[in-house]
Scaffold this motif. Structure first.
Motif, mmCIF file in Angstrom:
data_model
loop_
_atom_site.group_PDB
_atom_site.id
_atom_site.type_symbol
_atom_site.label_atom_id
_atom_site.label_comp_id
_atom_site.label_asym_id
_atom_site.label_seq_id
_atom_site.Cartn_x
_atom_site.Cartn_y
_atom_site.Cartn_z
ATOM 1 N N GLU A 5 44.095 44.946 31.409
ATOM 2 C CA GLU A 5 45.083 44.002 31.270
ATOM 3 C C GLU A 5 46.009 43.722 30.075
ATOM 4 O OE1 GLU A 5 45.636 41.784 33.924
ATOM 5 O OE2 GLU A 5 47.193 40.704 32.797
ATOM 6 N N GLY A 17 47.085 48.155 28.974
ATOM 7 C CA GLY A 17 47.696 49.057 30.171
ATOM 8 C C GLY A 17 46.881 50.268 30.326
ATOM 9 N N ASN A 26 43.111 52.209 37.372
ATOM 10 C CA ASN A 26 43.317 50.769 37.931
ATOM 11 C C ASN A 26 41.943 50.079 37.845
ATOM 12 O OD1 ASN A 26 44.013 48.527 39.028
ATOM 13 N ND2 ASN A 26 45.907 49.320 39.794
ATOM 14 N N GLY A 70 44.692 40.316 40.125
ATOM 15 C CA GLY A 70 45.940 40.266 39.294
ATOM 16 C C GLY A 70 46.287 41.412 38.645
ATOM 17 N N THR A 71 45.185 41.990 37.759
ATOM 18 C CA THR A 71 45.215 43.143 37.120
ATOM 19 C C THR A 71 45.671 44.220 37.761
ATOM 20 O OG1 THR A 71 43.568 42.388 35.436
ATOM 21 C CG2 THR A 71 44.258 44.614 35.490
ATOM 22 N N LYS A 117 47.431 44.377 40.597
ATOM 23 C CA LYS A 117 48.806 44.402 41.081
ATOM 24 C C LYS A 117 49.608 44.626 39.734
ATOM 25 C CE LYS A 117 52.097 41.362 43.468
ATOM 26 N NZ LYS A 117 52.345 40.186 44.307
ATOM 27 N N LYS A 118 49.296 44.205 38.810
ATOM 28 C CA LYS A 118 50.095 44.131 37.381
ATOM 29 C C LYS A 118 50.294 45.661 37.305
ATOM 30 C CE LYS A 118 49.975 43.206 32.606
ATOM 31 N NZ LYS A 118 49.330 42.617 31.584
ATOM 32 N N ASN A 124 52.370 47.621 39.702
ATOM 33 C CA ASN A 124 53.521 47.510 39.697
ATOM 34 C C ASN A 124 54.271 48.024 38.411
ATOM 35 O OD1 ASN A 124 55.041 45.771 41.735
ATOM 36 N ND2 ASN A 124 53.914 44.053 40.946
ATOM 37 N N HIS A 125 53.659 48.180 37.242
ATOM 38 C CA HIS A 125 54.042 48.895 36.156
ATOM 39 C C HIS A 125 54.359 50.225 36.339
ATOM 40 C CE1 HIS A 125 54.482 49.745 32.054
ATOM 41 N NE2 HIS A 125 53.998 50.878 32.166
#
Lengths: 217, 458
Positions: B175, B178, B253, B262-263, B265-266, B269-270
């Motif tokens: 988180e 990355g 991931n 949350g992590t 998706k982040k 998305n990145h």
């Protein structure tokens, strides 16, 4: 009003009402729930094909599992088939249904019906004992699981006893048979017996899920 | 092929990495402080948000036949009924029965509400004792998607602050940075330079536009550099317009593995954003099983709509190239008998079955299938992040033994695999069991069998 009159009259009628209302309530409730949308691109087009495929393939276990789960699949097949044939193809049952729907259909020989009923009952009793003794089944089972088996077995037992004139007087056994059917109808929508209406959609959903990913199961 | 890592280097890196992985539990932050009401409320919130008509139908379809126990490696291996897959859905079912079922007015009368103790007791079941491999889904007569519902349980426990310390460490680290295992940009660049020197060509890095984005993972950067090196060498050989990016090199991931939505998706998305910015047609995710579903089957969901590129895993990309004649490989001098491990997230959950087999055939090795193969494959024993969970050690060994027994029965001299964490599990399992069978990276095998002259390129 005799016990038999009560059993095949108000008891069965009210049980049928509870069955219908319960089923409509539960099916309606499930149908009205929201559905999550899939956005990812499918690896295989027309995922409904996968859904239909799994609805049918799951009637028998995949070869790699056959040795391990053959008994429960076969036992399930036997008593479900027995249930359908006994309910819908026993001469007296057909006459009963004819009184409701106004038409009848060919019956299977009584001897065959009795044999299937007896085998189905034996399988259900075996499954019940297995559920009580098998550590996995004992751990995952709830009251619903035991009660559903017993309640499903009762019409077989009372029907066979009435047919063979075993136990109580014929009229009393027949009344008990009707009452056991009434109990089954009342129990059905509120128990795991409801799986009759969810098992195929459930398989369909899984088949679609795997098909989207390019896996045919 | 250029040898990008020697066996000695790999052994040393493995020992160091194993030590690092074994210590992460002690490095993890303390469990979040939450009241019982907060934990239960958070878990129930996750369940209630996710239960839709499909899941409800499946929850109502279970007849408690127990068949799922006959597919699960942990149930089979331990013979302990507590690991029966459907039992792992008990809390979810209770929440559904009490809060959302059409019969909730009735079921609430006799279905107990969740407690913190329930959630804590569930931790072992949905983390240690389930890799969400999905094999149970395939034996269930009702077709219940147990694995995805276990994933939902992980999300619920994560929201309740009850994920295992090891996964919390990984999730929080990713988180923040990355990446995983501290494989930061400096280390990534070091590895690229190292590979460049060994391969003898310039690796395209940070190209503004390219057709293909190759993603790697912290595991490969630290340890399995032959997998990343193999993919790079094969892309170079094929003349593909590809790039690696310092702003988008991590495919792992740990949001997905830990259940932290949350992590998850982040991170997804990145990668989607980097791929869109680079204008690529294809993103190749590394030999890292879960990185495939994280982008392939969650990319559009995270992005909120269709994504303008294809996502392929290494074995899929190069396997298709072989099948379509775009990549020719040289036959090996030895017709080695090998077994193939289909990683759950790529095989059963991704449909990539024929591509790795085409590669093995192309290099002239003789594939002996395990009894359970393709969609019915057994998990390596420690997928879904379990290879890091200390308390899952015995279960991992149990799963490994079942898998390895099937492999040994094939008479294979090597195991071919295209997933770093499966490879890690095999390597750790081998050490603990005293097994010696080599485990080969499919990407490394491709590179090892590239034709010497580039004219072989289609």
């Amino acid at each position: 009003m005799s016990l038999l009159d009560f059993a095949r009259g108000p008891a069965l009628e009210w049980a049928a009402v509870v069955f219908m209302v319960g089923m409509l309530w539960r099916i309606g409730g499930l149908t009205l729930m929201l559905r999550n949308k899939v956005l990812s691109k499918d690896r295989t087009p027309e995922p409904w094909k996968g859904g239909l495929r799994t609805m049918f393939t799951r009637f028998s276990p995949a070869p790699v599992f056959r040795r391990k789960v053959a008994f429960q699949y076969i036992a399930g097949w036997v008593w479900h088939l027995g249930f359908v044939l006994v309910v819908f193809f026993f001469q007296l049952h057909i006459q009963f249904f004819k009184g409701i729907v106004g038409f009848g259909w060919p019956a299977l020989p009584n001897g065959m019906i009795v044999a299937m009923g007896a085998v189905s009952l034996a399988v259900l009793i075996t499954l019940l004992i297995r559920r009580m003794l098998n550590p996995v089944l004992r751990m995952i089972s709830s009251f619903d699981d035991y009660a559903s088996t017993v309640i499903t077995a009762l019409p077989f037992a009372t029907g066979l006893m009435a047919f063979a004139h075993i136990g109580l007087a014929y009229e009393t056994m027949l009344a008990l048979h009707f009452l056991s059917v009434a109990l089954l109808l009342v129990w059905f929508p509120f128990s795991k017996l409801f799986h009759v209406f969810t098992v195929l959609p459930s398989r369909y959903a899984l088949g679609v899920k795997f098909w989207r990913k390019g896996v045919k199961v | 092929m250029t040898e990008v890592v020697t066996k000695t280097e790999l052994d040393e890196a493995f020992a160091m990495f194993y030590g690092m992985a074994a210590s992460i539990k002690d490095l993890a932050s303390p469990e979040p402080e939450m009241t019982e009401a907060e934990r239960v409320g958070a878990a129930k919130g996750v369940f209630l948000k996710a239960i839709d008509a499909e899941m409800a139908t499946q929850l109502d379809a279970c007849v408690k036949c127990g068949a799922c126990a006959q597919a699960c490696q942990y149930s089979i291996g331990t013979n302990d009924p507590k690991y029966t897959p459907v039992r792992k859905l008990e809390l979810l079912k209770r929440v559904y029965d009490r809060e959302l079922s059409p019969l909730r007015w009735l079921k609430r009368l006799y279905t107990p509400d969740l407690t913190e103790a329930d959630l804590r007791a569930h931790q072992e079941l949905v983390y240690d004792a389930c890799t969400m491999c999905g094999r149970c889904n395939l034996v269930c007569p009702s077709g219940i998607n147990i694995a995805d519902m276990v994933a939902l349980n992980r999300s619920a426990l994560a929201a309740a602050g009850l994920m295992p310390a090891e996964l919390r460490f990984m999730q929080e680290g990713q988180e923040a940075d990355g990446t995983i295992f501290g494989a930061d940009e400096d280390l990534f660049l070091y590895r690229i330079q190292d590979l460049q020197e060994r391969l003898g060509f310039e690796i395209p890095l940070d190209k503004e536009k390219a057709d293909v984005l190759l993603v790697t993972s912290g595991l490969d950067i630290h340890l399995f550099r032959d997998a990343t090196g193999g993919a790079i060498e094969a892309l170079q050989h094929m003349g593909v317009d590809y790039t690696l990016r310092t702003d988008g090199y991590e495919g792992a991931n740990f949001g997905l593995l830990s259940g932290h939505d949350g992590t998850k998706k982040k991170l997804t998305n990145h990668l989607v954003d980097v791929a869109i910015k680079t204008g690529v047609k294809v993103v190749i995710v590394p030999e890292c099983g879960h990185s495939y579903p994280a982008l392939r089957f969650y990319g559009a969901e995270a992005h909120g709509g269709a994504i303008p590129f294809e996502v392929m895993t290494v074995s899929e990309y190069f396997g298709r190239a072989v099948m379509e004649g775009r990549l020719k490989l040289e036959k090996d001098a030895e017709r080695r008998v090998v077994a193939l491990h289909d990683p759950c997230k790529v095989g059963r959950w991704g449909g990539v079955f024929e591509e790795p087999r085409a590669i093995i055939e192309a290099i002239g090795w003789e594939l002996h299938e395990t009894e359970s193969n393709r969609a019915y494959n057994f998990c390596c024993g420690g997928g879904a992040g379990n290879f890091l969970i200390e308390s899952a050690d015995q279960l991992k060994r149990t799963g490994y033994r079942i898998k390895m027994n099937e492999i040994e029965q094939t008479g294979a001299k090597s195991i071919v695999v295209s997933c770093g964490s499966c490879r890690m599990n095999f390597e750790v399992g081998k050490v603990k069991a005293g097994d010696t069978i080599p485990v080969e990276s499919l990407a490394a095998l491709i590179a090892a069998h590239l034709p010497k002259d580039k004219g072989a390129k289609a």
